[in-house]
Design an enzyme around this catalytic site. Structure first.
Site, PDB file in Angstrom:
ATOM      1  N   ASP A  18      27.989  46.442  20.183  1.00 34.83           N
ATOM      2  CA  ASP A  18      29.007  45.342  20.761  1.00 34.83           C
ATOM      3  C   ASP A  18      28.293  45.060  22.141  1.00 34.83           C
ATOM      4  OD1 ASP A  18      30.847  44.589  22.532  1.00 34.83           O
ATOM      5  OD2 ASP A  18      32.103  46.593  22.632  1.00 34.83           O
ATOM      6  N   LYS A  66      26.880  36.904  29.235  1.00 33.68           N
ATOM      7  CA  LYS A  66      27.606  36.699  27.997  1.00 33.68           C
ATOM      8  C   LYS A  66      28.204  35.338  28.217  1.00 33.68           C
ATOM      9  CE  LYS A  66      30.394  38.708  24.479  1.00 33.68           C
ATOM     10  NZ  LYS A  66      31.250  40.049  24.094  1.00 33.68           N
ATOM     11  N   GLU A  93      34.636  40.428  17.243  1.00 32.63           N
ATOM     12  CA  GLU A  93      34.936  41.630  17.888  1.00 32.63           C
ATOM     13  C   GLU A  93      36.214  42.346  17.434  1.00 32.63           C
ATOM     14  OE1 GLU A  93      34.697  40.722  22.023  1.00 32.63           O
ATOM     15  OE2 GLU A  93      32.536  40.647  21.783  1.00 32.63           O
ATOM     16  N   ASP A 143      42.539  41.897  22.990  1.00 29.63           N
ATOM     17  CA  ASP A 143      41.381  42.575  23.603  1.00 29.63           C
ATOM     18  C   ASP A 143      40.951  42.006  24.783  1.00 29.63           C
ATOM     19  OD1 ASP A 143      38.761  43.071  24.080  1.00 29.63           O
ATOM     20  OD2 ASP A 143      37.701  42.519  22.180  1.00 29.63           O
TER      21      ASP A 143
END
Ligand code: AMP
Length: 582
Positions: free
Chosen positions: A8, A70, A147, A169
């Protein structure tokens, strides 16, 4: 073959996992932590720090420390450190390499293969950039998975009951909400929505600004001028935020944060959960729209959700959990650690790819991800003709037959579009190519098969083939042509905003096209059948053609309202009636 690890690669923290004895096991890093901060720093001495060591010195070395990289994946972002310019892929690769080394130390063997997760909203370029980062880190990236899909996979291991679930999330930098169907051996993403610029970092920012303002009010010192002090306040703000998930009040104590007249000044403040909730209420509220959109796209109501899974560290915030309860009417599940379940699912996927015997016994789990936006090609009149719907399940292989519009046309242009709007010009052009060598024939005769192929990683190839000559041409959409995340979000918002206007334009355009086709068909028939047609009928037809042409002359697609379209349709209907037997 080495074992496949699951990674992850998070905005704030990253996590690596491996399946051992049929169970996902989180691999601790060299300092014993189960998650590694996604922070990279370059010291003045030339050392590269990754993880907690980098995060710890961020406050005193902010100019040479990179966090939340990211957010920059797939963009042209870069940062010059000394003589080298670093891209987002290269910085991410440093984090991945560290995770790989941690896995090698833990397993006592070389690791070469990995499954890496990305937010559901990542477009092809961002996925490709993640793959590249893996390659730079010496990893063979076997699969890029979403994800939320990964989280559902982690939960699917423990729970085989067929049901539809929501994965909410909220991590450090991104928010994803997905509606997922868990069936017999199949996990399918029905719809996804989210906000690529919403996460725990924003909560930290609110707390930090509150602390800086309060401090300035009380001490008349502006810490914003001092990057090192601001960095310390940011760290303290995050710490206070985390504490407030478990207690009603947090103390912020930063000794020697500034100096006045040569004397040290300390920050001693407290923050209540009520104040924190007030400072961040709009951030929590911002998660509501994507939740409603995802439910709408999946075509279900909250009552049809079997479960709601909480993923990402920020879902520990009580106000966030309350919002999820309010939006779904469900008590959300947190039985798998929200920081770890994405990495767990990636490890499970790795194990499946490896054909593990333990998991095979439970049946293979098929992952089905979705396209974030519809894909079309431009056809006559500038219309975007859809071949792949938004939220369609991957992988996709879809073909449709098109033809030429002019006699003896030897080439066609395939213009590939991404977006929700009905007219080509309002969508994003993501590629175009020409298919030449089509056999000479009347308009509408050649059969040109256009095929859209999207692989499991979301990479699109469009091909066109003349069925008669076999002549074919194709493109794989190149990076520079793809849409950015912001463009995707904007396209979805535009589509909603312009929905009414677009449908008028499309209806108007369709009516104009129908009218023109009908007039030319009837005029050709009049010429061909000439004397065979009854005189009275011929007079009527000619008068209807004249009337239709008069209406057509006044019509401007894009400027037509509903009554203009209705008037044109009436004139079409009259000519169709009088010429019905031709
Ligand atoms: P993730 O990307 O899932 O690792 O989430 C990281 C984010 O979760 C960061 O913004 C953290 O500050 C936040 N976070 C972690 N633990 C907590 C907590 N106990 N309460 C609130 N936020 C947290």
């Amino acid at each position: 073959m080495s074992r496949i690890i699951g990674i992850d690669l998070g905005t704030t923290n990253s996590c690596v996992c491996i399946v051992e004895g049929g169970h996902p096991v989180i691999i601790p890093n060299d300092t014993g932590e189960r998650a590694t901060p996604s922070v990279v720093a370059f010291t003045q001495k030339g050392d590269v720090l990754v993880g907690s060591a980098a995060k710890r010195q961020q406050a005193v070395n902010p100019g040479r420390t990179i966090s939340s990289v990211k957010r920059q994946m797939g963009t042209s972002w870069s940062m010059k450190i000394d003589d080298k310019r670093w891209t987002a892929q290269e910085i991410s690769a440093l984090i991945l390499r560290r995770l790989r080394q941690d896995a090698e130390t833990y397993l006592g063997e070389t690791v070469t293969d990995a499954v890496i997760t990305v937010p559901a909203y990542f477009n092809d370029i961002q996925r490709q950039a993640t793959k590249d980062a893996g390659r730079i880190a010496g990893l063979n990236v076997r699969r890029i998975i979403n994800e939320p899909t990964s989280a559902a996979l982690a939960y699917g291991l423990n729970n085989g009951t067929p049901q539809k679930i929501m994965v909410y999330d909220l991590g450090g930098g991104t928010f994803d909400v997905s509606i997922i169907e868990i069936g017999e051996g199949v996990i399918e993403v029905l719809a996804t929505s989210g906000d690529n610029h919403l996460g725990g970092d924003d909560f930290d920012e609110r707390v930090m600004n509150h602390l800086l303002d309060t401090f300035q009010r009380e001490s008349h010192i502006d810490l914003r001028r001092d990057p090192a002090a601001t960095g310390r306040v940011r760290e303290a703000a995050e710490q206070a935020k985390k504490e407030l998930s478990g207690s009603e009040i947090a103390q912020i104590s930063l000794p020697f944060i500034a100096q006045r007249d040569g004397q040290p000044v300390h920050m001693e403040l407290s923050l209540t959960r009520a104040k924190f909730d007030q400072l961040t209420a709009d951030l929590v509220e911002r998660t509501a729209v994507p939740v409603r959109n995802a439910l709408r796209d999946a075509g279900i109501s909250p009552s049809q959700l079997g479960r709601v899974l909480l993923v990402g560290g920020s879902t520990r915030i009580p106000a966030v959990q309350a919002k999820v309860r309010q939006l779904t009417g469900k008590e959300p599940s947190r039985s798998i650690n929200p920081d770890e379940c994405v990495a767990q699912g990636a490890a499970v996927q790795g194990d499946i790819l490896q054909g593990s015997r333990e998991l095979a016994a439970k049946g293979d789990i098929l992952l089905l991800d979705v396209t974030p936006l519809s894909l079309s090609i431009e056809t006559v009149g500038g219309v975007a003709t859809r071949l792949v719907e938004r939220n369609a399940r991957l992988p996709i292989h879809h073909s449709q037959i098109f033809s030429t519009t002019a006699p003896f046309q030897r080439a066609v242009e395939i213009h590939v579009l991404q977006g929700e709007r009905p007219m080509a010009r309002d969508n994003k052009s993501i590629g175009r190519f020409r298919l030449t060598g089509i056999e000479r024939a009347m308009a509408g005769v050649p059969q040109i098969e256009v095929t859209f192929d999207i692989d499991a990683n979301g990479i699109l190839t469009v091909s066109a083939q003349d069925k008669k000559t076999g002549k074919a041409q194709s493109i794989t959409i190149t990076a520079s042509d793809k849409m950015s995340e912001d463009e995707i979000q904007q396209a979805i918002r535009d589509a909603e905003l312009f929905a009414g206007q677009d449908s008028l334009y499309k209806d108007g355009m369709a009516a104009v096209n129908d009218a023109r086709t009908l007039v030319s068909r009837v005029e050709a028939a009049l010429k061909q059948q000439g004397k065979a047609i009854d005189k009275a009928q011929k007079r009527q037809i000619k008068s209807d053609i004249a009337a239709l042409n008069k209406v057509l002359f006044r019509c401007r697609p894009g400027k037509m309202n509903e009554s203009d379209i209705a008037g044109l349709r009436d004139a079409i209907a009259r000519l169709e009636a009088s010429s019905a037997n031709l």
